[in-house]
Design a protein around this motif. Structure first.
Motif, PDB file in Angstrom:
ATOM      1  N   GLU A  37       0.701  -1.158   0.070  1.00 26.54           N
ATOM      2  CA  GLU A  37       0.051   0.021  -0.030  1.00 26.54           C
ATOM      3  C   GLU A  37       0.752   1.301  -0.038  1.00 26.54           C
ATOM      4  O   GLU A  37       0.629   2.325  -0.814  1.00 26.54           O
ATOM      5  N   ALA A  38       1.647   1.228   0.749  1.00 21.44           N
ATOM      6  CA  ALA A  38       2.814   2.523   0.969  1.00 21.44           C
ATOM      7  C   ALA A  38       3.598   2.574  -0.247  1.00 21.44           C
ATOM      8  O   ALA A  38       3.863   3.443  -0.854  1.00 21.44           O
ATOM      9  N   LEU A  39       3.786   1.514  -0.934  1.00 18.19           N
ATOM     10  CA  LEU A  39       4.930   1.397  -2.248  1.00 18.19           C
ATOM     11  C   LEU A  39       3.958   2.065  -3.309  1.00 18.19           C
ATOM     12  O   LEU A  39       4.408   2.889  -3.966  1.00 18.19           O
ATOM     13  N   ALA A  40       2.704   1.651  -3.460  1.00 16.41           N
ATOM     14  CA  ALA A  40       1.823   2.304  -4.667  1.00 16.41           C
ATOM     15  C   ALA A  40       1.675   3.768  -4.356  1.00 16.41           C
ATOM     16  O   ALA A  40       1.815   4.455  -5.319  1.00 16.41           O
ATOM     17  N   GLU A  41       1.704   4.240  -3.426  1.00 16.96           N
ATOM     18  CA  GLU A  41       1.522   5.630  -3.036  1.00 16.96           C
ATOM     19  C   GLU A  41       2.687   6.211  -3.440  1.00 16.96           C
ATOM     20  O   GLU A  41       2.818   7.255  -4.096  1.00 16.96           O
ATOM     21  N   ALA A  42       4.000   5.800  -2.863  1.00 13.52           N
ATOM     22  CA  ALA A  42       5.134   6.442  -2.954  1.00 13.52           C
ATOM     23  C   ALA A  42       5.722   6.247  -4.649  1.00 13.52           C
ATOM     24  O   ALA A  42       5.874   7.279  -4.995  1.00 13.52           O
ATOM     25  N   GLU A  43       5.009   5.122  -5.294  1.00 17.73           N
ATOM     26  CA  GLU A  43       5.433   5.263  -6.676  1.00 17.73           C
ATOM     27  C   GLU A  43       4.501   6.075  -7.649  1.00 17.73           C
ATOM     28  O   GLU A  43       5.045   6.986  -8.370  1.00 17.73           O
ATOM     29  N   ALA A  44       3.540   6.527  -6.988  1.00 14.16           N
ATOM     30  CA  ALA A  44       2.664   7.514  -7.682  1.00 14.16           C
ATOM     31  C   ALA A  44       3.255   8.910  -7.600  1.00 14.16           C
ATOM     32  O   ALA A  44       3.490   9.567  -8.558  1.00 14.16           O
ATOM     33  N   LEU A  45       3.713   9.237  -6.110  1.00 14.42           N
ATOM     34  CA  LEU A  45       4.660  10.238  -5.918  1.00 14.42           C
ATOM     35  C   LEU A  45       5.987  10.413  -6.871  1.00 14.42           C
ATOM     36  O   LEU A  45       6.161  11.534  -7.543  1.00 14.42           O
ATOM     37  N   LEU A  46       6.391   9.432  -7.130  1.00 15.85           N
ATOM     38  CA  LEU A  46       7.771   9.713  -7.641  1.00 15.85           C
ATOM     39  C   LEU A  46       7.585   9.781  -9.014  1.00 15.85           C
ATOM     40  O   LEU A  46       8.278  10.516  -9.656  1.00 15.85           O
ATOM     41  N   GLY A  47       6.420   8.771  -9.435  1.00 22.14           N
ATOM     42  CA  GLY A  47       6.063   9.296 -11.190  1.00 22.14           C
ATOM     43  C   GLY A  47       5.974  10.784 -11.325  1.00 22.14           C
ATOM     44  O   GLY A  47       6.415  11.287 -12.274  1.00 22.14           O
ATOM     45  N   ALA A  48       4.902  11.307 -10.458  1.00 17.34           N
ATOM     46  CA  ALA A  48       4.680  12.755 -10.740  1.00 17.34           C
ATOM     47  C   ALA A  48       5.877  13.652 -10.868  1.00 17.34           C
ATOM     48  O   ALA A  48       6.142  14.408 -11.551  1.00 17.34           O
ATOM     49  N   LEU A  49       6.970  13.286  -9.839  1.00 19.13           N
ATOM     50  CA  LEU A  49       8.283  14.223  -9.665  1.00 19.13           C
ATOM     51  C   LEU A  49       8.941  13.966 -10.743  1.00 19.13           C
ATOM     52  O   LEU A  49       9.422  14.866 -11.383  1.00 19.13           O
ATOM     53  N   ARG A  50       9.172  12.422 -11.161  1.00 16.05           N
ATOM     54  CA  ARG A  50       9.937  12.298 -12.402  1.00 16.05           C
ATOM     55  C   ARG A  50       9.279  12.975 -13.659  1.00 16.05           C
ATOM     56  O   ARG A  50      10.009  13.570 -14.649  1.00 16.05           O
ATOM     57  N   ALA A  51       7.909  12.759 -14.030  1.00 17.75           N
ATOM     58  CA  ALA A  51       7.464  13.346 -15.173  1.00 17.75           C
ATOM     59  C   ALA A  51       7.525  14.696 -15.208  1.00 17.75           C
ATOM     60  O   ALA A  51       7.751  15.364 -16.182  1.00 17.75           O
ATOM     61  N   ALA A  52       7.795  15.615 -14.079  1.00 17.32           N
ATOM     62  CA  ALA A  52       7.709  17.033 -14.191  1.00 17.32           C
ATOM     63  C   ALA A  52       9.332  17.451 -14.796  1.00 17.32           C
ATOM     64  O   ALA A  52       9.601  18.583 -15.178  1.00 17.32           O
ATOM     65  N   GLY A  53      10.116  16.462 -14.605  1.00 17.01           N
ATOM     66  CA  GLY A  53      11.764  16.922 -15.009  1.00 17.01           C
ATOM     67  C   GLY A  53      12.225  18.150 -14.440  1.00 17.01           C
ATOM     68  O   GLY A  53      12.987  18.344 -15.061  1.00 17.01           O
ATOM     69  N   LEU A  54      11.979  18.421 -13.298  1.00 18.59           N
ATOM     70  CA  LEU A  54      12.568  19.561 -12.515  1.00 18.59           C
ATOM     71  C   LEU A  54      13.898  19.314 -11.706  1.00 18.59           C
ATOM     72  O   LEU A  54      14.425  19.873 -11.273  1.00 18.59           O
ATOM     73  N   THR A  55      14.276  17.888 -11.834  1.00 27.70           N
ATOM     74  CA  THR A  55      15.128  17.479 -10.786  1.00 27.70           C
ATOM     75  C   THR A  55      16.050  16.410 -11.673  1.00 27.70           C
ATOM     76  O   THR A  55      15.866  15.830 -12.390  1.00 27.70           O
ATOM     77  N   ASP A  56      17.525  16.276 -10.963  1.00 22.28           N
ATOM     78  CA  ASP A  56      18.495  15.213 -11.573  1.00 22.28           C
ATOM     79  C   ASP A  56      18.013  13.765 -11.230  1.00 22.28           C
ATOM     80  O   ASP A  56      18.156  12.783 -12.225  1.00 22.28           O
ATOM     81  N   ARG A  57      17.627  13.756 -10.066  1.00 19.63           N
ATOM     82  CA  ARG A  57      17.394  12.211  -9.616  1.00 19.63           C
ATOM     83  C   ARG A  57      16.311  12.378  -8.614  1.00 19.63           C
ATOM     84  O   ARG A  57      16.245  13.262  -7.985  1.00 19.63           O
ATOM     85  N   VAL A  58      15.320  11.263  -8.457  1.00 17.11           N
ATOM     86  CA  VAL A  58      14.412  11.131  -7.538  1.00 17.11           C
ATOM     87  C   VAL A  58      14.422   9.918  -7.078  1.00 17.11           C
ATOM     88  O   VAL A  58      14.543   8.826  -7.898  1.00 17.11           O
ATOM     89  N   GLU A  59      14.705   9.397  -5.802  1.00 16.16           N
ATOM     90  CA  GLU A  59      14.495   8.237  -5.168  1.00 16.16           C
ATOM     91  C   GLU A  59      13.839   8.017  -4.092  1.00 16.16           C
ATOM     92  O   GLU A  59      13.339   8.985  -3.346  1.00 16.16           O
ATOM     93  N   MET A  60      13.236   6.684  -3.887  1.00 16.47           N
ATOM     94  CA  MET A  60      12.736   6.356  -2.490  1.00 16.47           C
ATOM     95  C   MET A  60      13.793   5.951  -1.495  1.00 16.47           C
ATOM     96  O   MET A  60      14.989   5.642  -1.944  1.00 16.47           O
ATOM     97  N   ALA A  61      13.464   6.268  -0.395  1.00 18.65           N
ATOM     98  CA  ALA A  61      14.564   5.872   0.850  1.00 18.65           C
ATOM     99  C   ALA A  61      13.859   5.344   2.079  1.00 18.65           C
ATOM    100  O   ALA A  61      12.686   4.628   1.502  1.00 18.65           O
ATOM    101  N   GLY A  62      14.227   5.327   3.120  1.00 18.17           N
ATOM    102  CA  GLY A  62      13.562   4.850   4.227  1.00 18.17           C
ATOM    103  C   GLY A  62      13.127   3.301   4.405  1.00 18.17           C
ATOM    104  O   GLY A  62      13.846   2.391   3.724  1.00 18.17           O
ATOM    105  N   SER A  63      12.150   2.984   5.103  1.00 22.88           N
ATOM    106  CA  SER A  63      11.892   1.692   5.311  1.00 22.88           C
ATOM    107  C   SER A  63      11.278   1.099   3.902  1.00 22.88           C
ATOM    108  O   SER A  63      11.565  -0.174   3.626  1.00 22.88           O
TER     109      SER A  63
END
Ligand code: DGT
Ligand code: CA
Length: 581
Positions: free
Chosen positions: A164-190
């Protein structure tokens, strides 16, 4: 369906009804009927809407006309009168009290009538202040048990299951990556470490221009509220209730920050200790020899600078991974691609949703070489356990499927046999000997003492026809604690008897717990990552099981379902031959 009632909603309401009628002191048969109906719908292999439209609801196992009518009302109107009335008739907090282990409807009614206790908070206060001791059945042991239960229930509320948490995180990552504003985007933590439950989502981006990614993150549609905002960190609460932190680092600091935020705390502390021994200071901004930054472009380079091989995130739990990396002893962790086939698969003959042919087709589509069918045994009446005739029919069917496959794919004959309270298995040896493999499982009488439960499970392991021990601790993540059992003694016995330990891949089980795998492996146990699947969706559970195996330091050679068909067949045959039955 109107107001978009999903089958999950219906299942939840049926489960609630089961608790509610129990609370009201009604016939226990009624409570069980609602629970059974919920189990049926949970594994429904087709669209609920279609079933209702065709008037077939009351033809489903465990759903009589009365329950069918209530479900139809819910589907048509979005509410169920009977459920709403029942809910309104008890204090709202009572419902949550029921979730505390050891508190049944009778005790909850007593607490209410004698002490006016309606909520978990009131109960905790009364238990801590020793106010319960005069109530019949509420001695000191009960008080301690209640307090433990309250802690567990509180913890459940704060955490989420990994998928459940992964699905939420992947959606956020996808939105951040799609915006193309940053060099790298990654998940961290647990999440990056593959923990079975997750408190909050940690994300990290690298950029020299933090303003726009921060603003974008705060305004994503899945964000309910922004709870904190600084130059390098934005904290939000998502619509689904889970919290997420976005950390913003410079591209140069990114690898150090990624390592730091991945954790665990224990791993970080141990690694900093190692750095110190080498005269290096380590923090989230870099590795420093005195004032000089040791540049590292990746986590690999950070580990290398500390004289270590790369430690996969799953292993960063302070379980000896740093010493192993220093000595070149890190395991070659199993991957999903190593898995050759799936054992512990249910069919419609018991409580599964698919027929063998459909299961085989799906397994082949996913590139597997074999399946091991294991329906429930007869004492599992709740799940349509198989009698002698049903077993015979299933074996004939499997023989026919195997003949038609001509060696291209193989179905193994198995059974999930209940471990009875005294430790015997659910069938005579004569019947058990007809299977290629036997999965022994505890499904009832969870509340024995640890001594009794350990004896019970060990007796089942000592049966020469037991091949695999299912979900060894019986836990349901965020819902039910493991049963009391001396798991080390169980693992010792499994090692001595050559019984395979299951890593049940269901996201709510992930049992055997990864924390125990290393011990079991050192004792020489073998493992099977089993989907325990009842539906088509269950095929995807394997991923969570492999994640758990990796956290447990396991390699492909530790898992029997990474063996090829011939090797596994020989393994099963050897065990049966050794049984001499
Ligand atoms: P969770 O959120 O409870 O599921 O687990 P984590 O591991 O994601 O924990 P979280 O979100 O509190 O912190 C993320 C990472 O940040 C953690 O794994 C390691 C690092 N970290 C947090 N606090 C400390 C600390 O006090 N010392 C060190 N060395 N690292 C920390
Ligand atoms: Ca976290």
């Amino acid at each position: 369906m109107s107001k978009r009632i999903t089958v999950e909603d219906v299942v939840r309401i049926l489960d609630d009804l089961s608790l509610l009628v129990e609370m009201k002191g009604e016939n226990p048969f009624k409570a069980r009927a609602y629970a059974n109906a919920a189990r049926t719908l949970e594994t429904l292999g087709e669209d609920l809407e279609g079933v209702i439209a065709q008037g077939r609801l009351s033809a489903l196992r465990g759903i009589g006309p009365a329950i069918a009518k209530k479900i139809e009302e819910l589907a048509a109107t979005g509410t169920m009168r009977y459920y709403e009335d029942l809910k309104a008739s008890i204090p709202p907090g009572h419902f949550e009290l029921l979730k505390i282990p050891g508190l049944g409807p009778k005790k909850i009614r007593l607490l209410y009538e004698k002490m006016g206790i309606e909520t978990v908070g009131e109960l905790e206060y009364a238990a801590r202040e020793n106010l319960l001791l005069d109530l019949p059945g509420f001695g000191e042991r009960m008080r301690d048990k209640i307090l433990e239960g309250i802690e567990a229930v509180k913890g459940y509320r704060e955490r989420r299951l990994y998928p459940e948490a992964l699905a939420e995180a992947e959606a956020l990552l996808g939105a951040l990556r799609a915006a193309g504003l940053t060099d790298r985007v990654e998940m961290a933590g647990s999440l990056r470490r593959g923990r079975e439950t997750v408190k909050d989502i940690d994300l990290l981006v690298a950029t020299d221009e933090p303003v726009r990614p921060a603003a974008l993150f705060a305004s994503l549609p899945s964000v309910r509220a922004v709870t904190g905002r600084g130059d390098t960190k934005v904290s939000v609460r998502l619509q689904g209730g889970i919290n997420a932190d976005l950390r913003i680092s410079t591209p140069g600091e990114f690898p150090f920050m990624l390592h730091h935020l991945t954790g665990s705390k224990g791993h970080n502390t141990a690694l900093r200790g190692r750095a110190k021994g080498l005269g290096i200071t380590m923090n989230e901004y870099g590795l420093f020899a005195g004032d000089r930054l040791i540049p590292c472009a990746s986590e690999e380079e950070i580990f290398a600078a500390l004289g270590l091989r790369f430690i996969p995130p799953e292993l960063r739990e302070d379980m000896g991974e740093i010493e192993a990396a220093a000595e070149g002893r890190l395991p070659d962790l199993v991957t999903e691609g190593d898995v050759r086939g799936l054992l512990h698969v249910h069919t419609r003959a018991s409580d599964g949703a698919l027929e063998i042919e459909a299961l085989v087709a799906e397994a082949k589509r996913r590139g597997y070489a074999y399946l091991g069918i294991s329906d429930h045994s007869r004492s599992a009446a709740y799940a349509g356990g198989l009698d002698r005739e049903a077993i015979k029919r299933q074996h004939d069917l499997i023989d026919a499927v195997n003949a038609a496959e001509g060696g291209a794919f193989h179905v193994f004959k198995g059974i999930e046999a209940d471990i009875l309270p005294d430790g015997r298995l659910d069938y005579d040896d004569e019947i058990l000997a007809a299977f290629d493999f036997v999965i022994a499982a505890v499904h009832s009488h969870f509340t024995m003492s640890a001594e009794e439960m350990t004896r019970r499970v060990c007796r089942a392991l000592s049966h020469p026809l037991t091949t695999i021990l299912a979900h060894p601790t019986g836990r349901l993540l965020l819902a039910r604690e493991p049963y009391a059992v001396d798991i080390r003694r169980v693992m010792d016995e499994a090692a001595a008897r050559g019984v395979v330990l299951e890593i049940n891949a269901h996201p709510q089980r992930l049992d055997l717990d990864w924390r125990h795998c290393l011990y079991a492996r050192r004792r020489g146990c073998l493992f099977a990552v089993n989907p325990d699947l009842h539906t088509r969706e269950g095929f995807s559970y394997l991923r969570w099981g492999i994640m758990t195996a990796r956290k447990g330091w396991l390699e492909a050679k530790d898992l029997v379902n990474c063996l090829g068909t011939q090797e596994l067949s020989a393994f099963f045959a050897r065990r049966r031959a050794a049984a001499g039955l």
